[in-house]
Motif scaffolding. Structure first.
Motif, mmCIF file in Angstrom:
data_model
loop_
_atom_site.group_PDB
_atom_site.id
_atom_site.type_symbol
_atom_site.label_atom_id
_atom_site.label_comp_id
_atom_site.label_asym_id
_atom_site.label_seq_id
_atom_site.Cartn_x
_atom_site.Cartn_y
_atom_site.Cartn_z
ATOM 1 N N SER A 297 0.849 -1.186 0.000
ATOM 2 C CA SER A 297 0.000 0.000 0.000
ATOM 3 C C SER A 297 0.884 1.234 0.000
ATOM 4 O O SER A 297 2.094 1.142 0.238
ATOM 5 C CB SER A 297 -0.933 0.005 1.214
ATOM 6 O OG SER A 297 -0.187 0.040 2.416
ATOM 7 N N GLY A 298 0.276 2.380 -0.277
ATOM 8 C CA GLY A 298 1.005 3.643 -0.197
ATOM 9 C C GLY A 298 1.370 4.262 -1.523
ATOM 10 O O GLY A 298 1.916 5.365 -1.559
ATOM 11 N N LEU B 38 6.961 9.617 -1.055
ATOM 12 C CA LEU B 38 5.930 8.621 -0.774
ATOM 13 C C LEU B 38 6.510 7.571 0.162
ATOM 14 O O LEU B 38 7.728 7.345 0.177
ATOM 15 C CB LEU B 38 5.451 7.930 -2.056
ATOM 16 C CG LEU B 38 4.459 8.649 -2.954
ATOM 17 C CD1 LEU B 38 4.225 7.820 -4.223
ATOM 18 C CD2 LEU B 38 3.147 8.905 -2.244
ATOM 19 N N ARG B 39 5.622 6.921 0.895
ATOM 20 C CA ARG B 39 6.035 5.820 1.764
ATOM 21 C C ARG B 39 5.199 4.601 1.427
ATOM 22 O O ARG B 39 3.977 4.626 1.565
ATOM 23 C CB ARG B 39 5.835 6.176 3.231
ATOM 24 C CG ARG B 39 6.375 5.124 4.187
ATOM 25 C CD ARG B 39 5.802 5.320 5.563
ATOM 26 N NE ARG B 39 6.580 4.682 6.602
ATOM 27 C CZ ARG B 39 6.072 4.337 7.782
ATOM 28 N NH1 ARG B 39 4.800 4.593 8.060
ATOM 29 N NH2 ARG B 39 6.841 3.766 8.689
ATOM 30 N N LEU B 40 5.870 3.555 0.991
ATOM 31 C CA LEU B 40 5.199 2.296 0.692
ATOM 32 C C LEU B 40 5.288 1.362 1.894
ATOM 33 O O LEU B 40 6.284 1.370 2.623
ATOM 34 C CB LEU B 40 5.832 1.614 -0.529
ATOM 35 C CG LEU B 40 5.923 2.429 -1.818
ATOM 36 C CD1 LEU B 40 6.515 1.559 -2.929
ATOM 37 C CD2 LEU B 40 4.592 2.995 -2.210
ATOM 38 N N SER B 41 4.244 0.564 2.060
ATOM 39 C CA SER B 41 4.227 -0.439 3.122
ATOM 40 C C SER B 41 3.937 -1.801 2.517
ATOM 41 O O SER B 41 3.214 -1.910 1.518
ATOM 42 C CB SER B 41 3.152 -0.115 4.162
ATOM 43 O OG SER B 41 3.384 1.125 4.783
ATOM 44 N N TYR C 75 8.914 -1.310 4.867
ATOM 45 C CA TYR C 75 8.570 0.020 4.367
ATOM 46 C C TYR C 75 9.608 0.455 3.337
ATOM 47 O O TYR C 75 10.765 0.030 3.384
ATOM 48 C CB TYR C 75 8.542 1.035 5.511
ATOM 49 C CG TYR C 75 7.628 0.666 6.641
ATOM 50 C CD1 TYR C 75 8.127 0.021 7.768
ATOM 51 C CD2 TYR C 75 6.277 0.962 6.589
ATOM 52 C CE1 TYR C 75 7.300 -0.329 8.822
ATOM 53 C CE2 TYR C 75 5.430 0.619 7.640
ATOM 54 C CZ TYR C 75 5.949 -0.029 8.754
ATOM 55 O OH TYR C 75 5.119 -0.378 9.775
#
Length: 121
Positions: free
Chosen positions: A7-8, A18-21, A79
């Motif tokens: 997500s993210g 941006l920060r992806l998880s 992350y």
């Protein structure tokens, strides 16, 4: 059964962040490495970053100094902090993890479904 859910992703202007998880769930006994790959339209999937279980991280040259991978083993989560994003970072980003559901370890590769990152100029 093991699932990885990213997500993210989203649309961001060049220079933005941006920060992806990536959350791993299911029958998990141990997670070895977790990492991120990306695939741009018309290109092969490429390595972005990787975090080994013993706190060792590696990055693709294209993202060094701009992206940071981290993980929270208590939450089975990885992350990817992305900053100073460039249009060439536009791609679908995939989470990868080496997961064993039992001991002795029997690590297997798992992939998420991907999350789209689009960087506008």
């Amino acid at each position: 059964q093991v699932q990885l859910v990213e997500s993210g992703g989203g649309l961001v202007q060049a220079g933005g962040s941006l920060r992806l998880s990536c959350v791993a769930s299911g029958s998990i006994y141990s997670i070895n490495a977790m990492g991120w790959y990306r695939q741009a339209p018309g290109k092969q999937r490429e390595f972005v970053a990787r975090s080994a279980r013993v706190a060792s991280t590696t990055y693709a040259d294209a993202v060094k100094g701009r992206f940071t991978i981290s993980r929270d083993d208590a939450k089975n989560t990885a992350y990817l902090e992305m900053s100073n994003l460039k249009p060439e970072d536009t791609a679908v980003y995939y989470c990868n993890a080496q997961i064993s559901w039992r001991f002795p370890y029997n690590y297997q590769d798992y992939w998420g479904q991907g999350t789209q990152v689009t960087v506008s100029s």
